[in-house]
Design a protein around this motif. Structure first.
Motif, PDB file in Angstrom:
ATOM      1  N   LEU A 123       8.044  -4.507  -4.779  1.00 57.12           N
ATOM      2  CA  LEU A 123       8.146  -4.772  -6.206  1.00 57.12           C
ATOM      3  C   LEU A 123       9.587  -5.001  -6.631  1.00 57.12           C
ATOM      4  CD1 LEU A 123       6.962  -4.777  -9.114  1.00 57.12           C
ATOM      5  CD2 LEU A 123       7.314  -2.296  -9.122  1.00 57.12           C
ATOM      6  N   VAL A 124      10.469  -4.066  -6.278  1.00 59.63           N
ATOM      7  CA  VAL A 124      11.856  -4.159  -6.725  1.00 59.63           C
ATOM      8  C   VAL A 124      12.539  -5.385  -6.118  1.00 59.63           C
ATOM      9  CG1 VAL A 124      14.097  -3.013  -6.688  1.00 59.63           C
ATOM     10  CG2 VAL A 124      12.035  -1.685  -7.141  1.00 59.63           C
ATOM     11  N   THR A 125      12.298  -5.645  -4.834  1.00 55.50           N
ATOM     12  CA  THR A 125      12.911  -6.801  -4.187  1.00 55.50           C
ATOM     13  C   THR A 125      12.531  -8.090  -4.895  1.00 55.50           C
ATOM     14  OG1 THR A 125      12.898  -5.674  -2.042  1.00 55.50           O
ATOM     15  CG2 THR A 125      13.142  -8.055  -2.018  1.00 55.50           C
TER      16      THR A 125
ATOM     17  N   LEU B  90      -7.833  17.512  -8.526  1.00 57.51           N
ATOM     18  CA  LEU B  90      -6.420  17.480  -8.144  1.00 57.51           C
ATOM     19  C   LEU B  90      -5.803  16.181  -8.644  1.00 57.51           C
ATOM     20  CD1 LEU B  90      -3.982  18.499  -6.457  1.00 57.51           C
ATOM     21  CD2 LEU B  90      -4.963  17.224  -4.527  1.00 57.51           C
ATOM     22  N   ARG B  91      -4.766  16.319  -9.466  1.00 56.63           N
ATOM     23  CA  ARG B  91      -3.987  15.145  -9.881  1.00 56.63           C
ATOM     24  C   ARG B  91      -2.740  15.134  -9.022  1.00 56.63           C
ATOM     25  NH1 ARG B  91      -4.966  12.960 -15.150  1.00 56.63           N
ATOM     26  NH2 ARG B  91      -6.976  13.715 -15.912  1.00 56.63           N
ATOM     27  N   ARG B  92      -2.667  14.181  -8.141  1.00 59.02           N
ATOM     28  CA  ARG B  92      -1.640  14.182  -7.100  1.00 59.02           C
ATOM     29  C   ARG B  92      -0.770  12.935  -7.199  1.00 59.02           C
ATOM     30  NH1 ARG B  92      -1.915   9.590  -3.512  1.00 59.02           N
ATOM     31  NH2 ARG B  92      -0.769  10.046  -1.628  1.00 59.02           N
ATOM     32  N   GLN B  93       0.526  13.126  -6.990  1.00 52.74           N
ATOM     33  CA  GLN B  93       1.429  11.999  -6.853  1.00 52.74           C
ATOM     34  C   GLN B  93       2.216  12.155  -5.559  1.00 52.74           C
ATOM     35  OE1 GLN B  93       5.106  11.730  -9.193  1.00 52.74           O
ATOM     36  NE2 GLN B  93       4.548  13.646 -10.231  1.00 52.74           N
ATOM     37  N   GLN B  94       2.551  11.034  -4.957  1.00 58.52           N
ATOM     38  CA  GLN B  94       3.385  11.053  -3.761  1.00 58.52           C
ATOM     39  C   GLN B  94       4.154   9.739  -3.700  1.00 58.52           C
ATOM     40  OE1 GLN B  94       1.339  11.761  -0.063  1.00 58.52           O
ATOM     41  NE2 GLN B  94       3.214  11.953   1.112  1.00 58.52           N
ATOM     42  N   ILE B  95       5.439   9.842  -3.498  1.00 54.70           N
ATOM     43  CA  ILE B  95       6.307   8.669  -3.358  1.00 54.70           C
ATOM     44  C   ILE B  95       7.017   8.819  -2.026  1.00 54.70           C
ATOM     45  CG2 ILE B  95       8.205   7.337  -4.350  1.00 54.70           C
ATOM     46  CD1 ILE B  95       7.436   8.461  -7.084  1.00 54.70           C
ATOM     47  N   ASP B  96       6.728   7.919  -1.088  1.00 54.06           N
ATOM     48  CA  ASP B  96       7.176   8.126   0.284  1.00 54.06           C
ATOM     49  C   ASP B  96       7.246   6.792   1.015  1.00 54.06           C
ATOM     50  OD1 ASP B  96       7.970   9.456   2.559  1.00 54.06           O
ATOM     51  OD2 ASP B  96       6.157  10.685   2.734  1.00 54.06           O
ATOM     52  N   ARG B  97       7.848   6.815   2.197  1.00 59.20           N
ATOM     53  CA  ARG B  97       7.914   5.612   3.036  1.00 59.20           C
ATOM     54  C   ARG B  97       6.654   5.485   3.888  1.00 59.20           C
ATOM     55  NH1 ARG B  97      13.314   6.301   6.275  1.00 59.20           N
ATOM     56  NH2 ARG B  97      12.613   8.453   6.109  1.00 59.20           N
ATOM     57  N   VAL B  98       6.227   4.249   4.072  1.00 59.85           N
ATOM     58  CA  VAL B  98       5.109   3.944   4.961  1.00 59.85           C
ATOM     59  C   VAL B  98       5.498   2.750   5.828  1.00 59.85           C
ATOM     60  CG1 VAL B  98       3.347   4.875   3.427  1.00 59.85           C
ATOM     61  CG2 VAL B  98       3.999   2.477   3.225  1.00 59.85           C
ATOM     62  N   HIS B  99       4.728   2.518   6.894  1.00 63.12           N
ATOM     63  CA  HIS B  99       5.080   1.478   7.874  1.00 63.12           C
ATOM     64  C   HIS B  99       3.855   0.660   8.247  1.00 63.12           C
ATOM     65  CE1 HIS B  99       8.177   4.590   8.285  1.00 63.12           C
ATOM     66  NE2 HIS B  99       8.984   3.617   8.625  1.00 63.12           N
ATOM     67  N   ARG B 100       4.032  -0.658   8.253  1.00 61.83           N
ATOM     68  CA  ARG B 100       2.967  -1.562   8.681  1.00 61.83           C
ATOM     69  C   ARG B 100       3.562  -2.640   9.584  1.00 61.83           C
ATOM     70  NH1 ARG B 100      -0.999  -2.573   3.405  1.00 61.83           N
ATOM     71  NH2 ARG B 100      -1.302  -0.354   2.940  1.00 61.83           N
ATOM     72  N   GLY B 101       2.929  -2.847  10.717  1.00 64.54           N
ATOM     73  CA  GLY B 101       3.436  -3.816  11.678  1.00 64.54           C
ATOM     74  C   GLY B 101       2.950  -5.218  11.385  1.00 64.54           C
ATOM     75  N   GLU B 102       3.203  -5.695  10.163  1.00 60.10           N
ATOM     76  CA  GLU B 102       2.809  -7.050   9.814  1.00 60.10           C
ATOM     77  C   GLU B 102       4.002  -7.981   9.914  1.00 60.10           C
ATOM     78  OE1 GLU B 102       1.259  -6.916   5.881  1.00 60.10           O
ATOM     79  OE2 GLU B 102       3.063  -6.106   4.982  1.00 60.10           O
ATOM     80  N   ARG B 103       3.749  -9.271   9.842  1.00 63.21           N
ATOM     81  CA  ARG B 103       4.821 -10.257   9.963  1.00 63.21           C
ATOM     82  C   ARG B 103       5.684 -10.215   8.695  1.00 63.21           C
ATOM     83  NH1 ARG B 103       5.424 -14.602  13.166  1.00 63.21           N
ATOM     84  NH2 ARG B 103       3.256 -14.426  13.885  1.00 63.21           N
ATOM     85  N   PRO B 104       6.982  -9.965   8.840  1.00 67.17           N
ATOM     86  CA  PRO B 104       7.844  -9.909   7.649  1.00 67.17           C
ATOM     87  C   PRO B 104       7.952 -11.279   6.985  1.00 67.17           C
ATOM     88  CG  PRO B 104       8.926  -8.910   9.558  1.00 67.17           C
ATOM     89  CD  PRO B 104       7.735  -9.648  10.075  1.00 67.17           C
ATOM     90  N   LYS B 105       7.927 -11.273   5.658  1.00 67.55           N
ATOM     91  CA  LYS B 105       8.140 -12.479   4.882  1.00 67.55           C
ATOM     92  C   LYS B 105       8.603 -12.056   3.501  1.00 67.55           C
ATOM     93  CE  LYS B 105       3.220 -12.815   3.648  1.00 67.55           C
ATOM     94  NZ  LYS B 105       2.025 -13.687   3.634  1.00 67.55           N
ATOM     95  N   ALA B 106       8.842 -13.019   2.643  1.00 62.28           N
ATOM     96  CA  ALA B 106       9.352 -12.709   1.311  1.00 62.28           C
ATOM     97  C   ALA B 106       8.448 -11.694   0.619  1.00 62.28           C
ATOM     98  CB  ALA B 106       9.445 -13.981   0.480  1.00 62.28           C
ATOM     99  N   GLY B 107       9.044 -10.568   0.223  1.00 59.23           N
ATOM    100  CA  GLY B 107       8.281  -9.552  -0.471  1.00 59.23           C
ATOM    101  C   GLY B 107       7.438  -8.665   0.427  1.00 59.23           C
ATOM    102  N   ARG B 108       7.454  -8.897   1.730  1.00 57.90           N
ATOM    103  CA  ARG B 108       6.674  -8.091   2.666  1.00 57.90           C
ATOM    104  C   ARG B 108       7.600  -7.534   3.727  1.00 57.90           C
ATOM    105  NH1 ARG B 108       1.471  -6.802   1.008  1.00 57.90           N
ATOM    106  NH2 ARG B 108       0.540  -8.599  -0.002  1.00 57.90           N
TER     107      ARG B 108
END
Length: 457
Positions: free
Chosen positions: A348-350, A119-137
């Motif tokens: 990446l874009v930010t 299976l060659r699969r692609q997925q582009i979607d939102r994900v969530h991580r409860g880490e400390r926000p900082k530049a680029g994160r």
């Protein structure tokens, strides 16, 4: 209890005063257009590599999310419950997905009979991580994944495709020179065994190499502190991961280590993958064998990749991934080995916009405003608008009856590249006026040539 008076501001103006939630980014239209453009480029390259799209829910059961992620990532998972549920946490048996790989493993295990393998699969979607926000994160971000998943087996040659795809994507984005750093986890694991490091501590050692900032000195210190390594063992590890290895002939540097039990397979796989990636068109200068690439998630078992910009190293990794041979073992008795890459699009874009490598200037450069200077020509305007859109020209008709100067300012503020102007006398003569916002010039052309001019812009 004192109730508010009807004259109180809170009663007369019951607006909720809120600010943005930290770590959950919002984008203005011009910046979102840049994000959309990057996503379109990524998806195009994934599709060229034969990938089909799948969708998995934003929410998964916690036993799925915690199946292979490791203790560190488990702390960053957002549990989900209804407001009316008990606040003791007992109702939070589901959570927001922190990546796309584990939900895909669950999806593949559940739909095995309906899928075609590999299976060659692609997925582009939102994900969530409860880490400390900082530049680029950020805590919410778009992620773009590509995977090749086998049933039972997956030839190691598949591991060479992700570097080729990475090369294509970032070449087209034209964001500057980059390097794809590649290694194989079996090499580090085998080397740890040869040094007598307890198997229960090897995952910790991989995390130290993967996550420690501050360079080799910091890795040395953490190995001594967290693993209790002797000075000699810590020095040996640091020397090993910092070896310079020839991409064209990696065995020249690694032949000595092939005699060590457990390293041979990893070295042979790495040599084969690198040679195949070069054959697939990855330039030699963009591929670097780096034994310090470990990847922090526990499910990686073989090839691992990290990609970074040579002129902007502070941005960090812009694409990563690797091989996993038993990711779905918690969901099925069928082995589903796979290899894949992931691009954190939002991060990446930010960072690329902050560095000036991506700009919003081009976001609407091909968009056209069709000025509405005389409502008696609405029939013609609608016909032209339909024709431009059918030809693939992004375009809109000004909806009000403002002066032409105000309409042009409207288009300029939106960053549009062109305005098309037709007055009654122009319509009578079969011509249109094209205003170019890039140089401020106007040209009068036959109406029949309009699409040709706009499509060539």
């Amino acid at each position: 209890m004192t109730f508010p008076s009807p004259d109180d501001e809170a009663v007369r103006n019951p607006l909720v005063k809120v600010g943005p939630i930290s770590g959950f980014p919002e984008f203005s239209p011009d910046k979102q257009a840049v994000v959309d453009g990057v996503i379109a480029t990524i998806a195009r390259h994934y599709t060229r590599a034969g990938a089909v799209s799948i969708t998995t829910p934003l929410v998964e059961r916690l036993d799925v999310l915690t199946a292979k992620g490791g203790g560190a990532i488990n702390k960053e998972i957002y549990g989900l419950r209804r407001l009316g549920d008990s606040d003791d946490g007992s109702a939070a048996d589901v959570g927001l997905k922190f990546d796309l790989t584990l939900p895909t493993a669950r999806f593949v295990a559940q739909n095995e009979s309906k899928l075609v393998f590999p299976l060659r699969r692609q997925q582009i979607d939102r994900v969530h991580r409860g880490e400390r926000p900082k530049a680029g994160r950020s805590r919410e971000f778009w992620q773009a994944d590509f995977d090749i998943i086998g049933r039972g087996t997956l030839p190691v040659i598949a591991d060479a495709e992700p570097p080729a795809i990475i090369n294509g994507i970032f070449s087209e984005l034209a964001i500057g020179p980059f390097v794809i750093r590649i290694s194989n986890r079996k090499i580090l694991s085998g080397y740890f065994r040869s040094l007598g490091i307890d198997p229960s501590l090897q995952t910790t050692a991989l995390h130290i190499i993967d996550k420690t900032e501050g360079g080799l000195d910091a890795i040395f210190a953490r190995l001594r502190e967290r693993l209790g390594c002797s000075e000699e063992t810590a020095s040996a590890i640091v020397d090993f991961i910092s070896m310079k290895i020839d991409v064209e002939q990696p065995l020249r540097n690694l032949e000595l280590f092939r005699s060590i039990e457990g390293l041979r397979q990893g070295i042979d796989e790495l040599t084969h993958v690198v040679a195949t990636a070069l054959a697939l068109g990855v330039p030699e200068e963009r591929l670097k064998i780096d034994l310090s690439v470990a990847r922090g998630l526990d499910y990686y078992t073989g090839s691992v990749y990290e990609t970074s910009l040579l002129d902007h190293k502070s941005i960090g990794s812009i694409c990563s991934g690797g091989r996993y041979d038993d990711l779905a073992s918690r969901f099925s008795t069928t082995p589903f080995p796979g290899v894949g890459i992931s691009i954190g699009v939002t991060r990446l874009v930010t960072r690329l916009m902050e560095a000036g490598l991506l700009t919003t200037k081009e976001a609407f450069a091909r968009h056209v405003l069709l000025a509405r200077v005389d409502v008696s020509l609405d029939g013609k305007y609608f016909g032209l608008l339909s024709g431009m859109r059918s030809a693939g020209v992004p375009s809109e008709l000004y909806l009000g009856d403002a002066r032409l100067g105000d309409q042009l300012r409207y288009a300029s503020r939106k960053g549009y590249g062109y305005a098309v102007i037709i007055r009654p006398d122009d319509a009578a003569n079969g011509v249109v006026r094209v205003h170019d916002f890039n140089n401020g010039e106007d040209q009068v052309i036959p109406e029949s040539k309009l699409l040709e001019v706009l499509l060539a812009a």
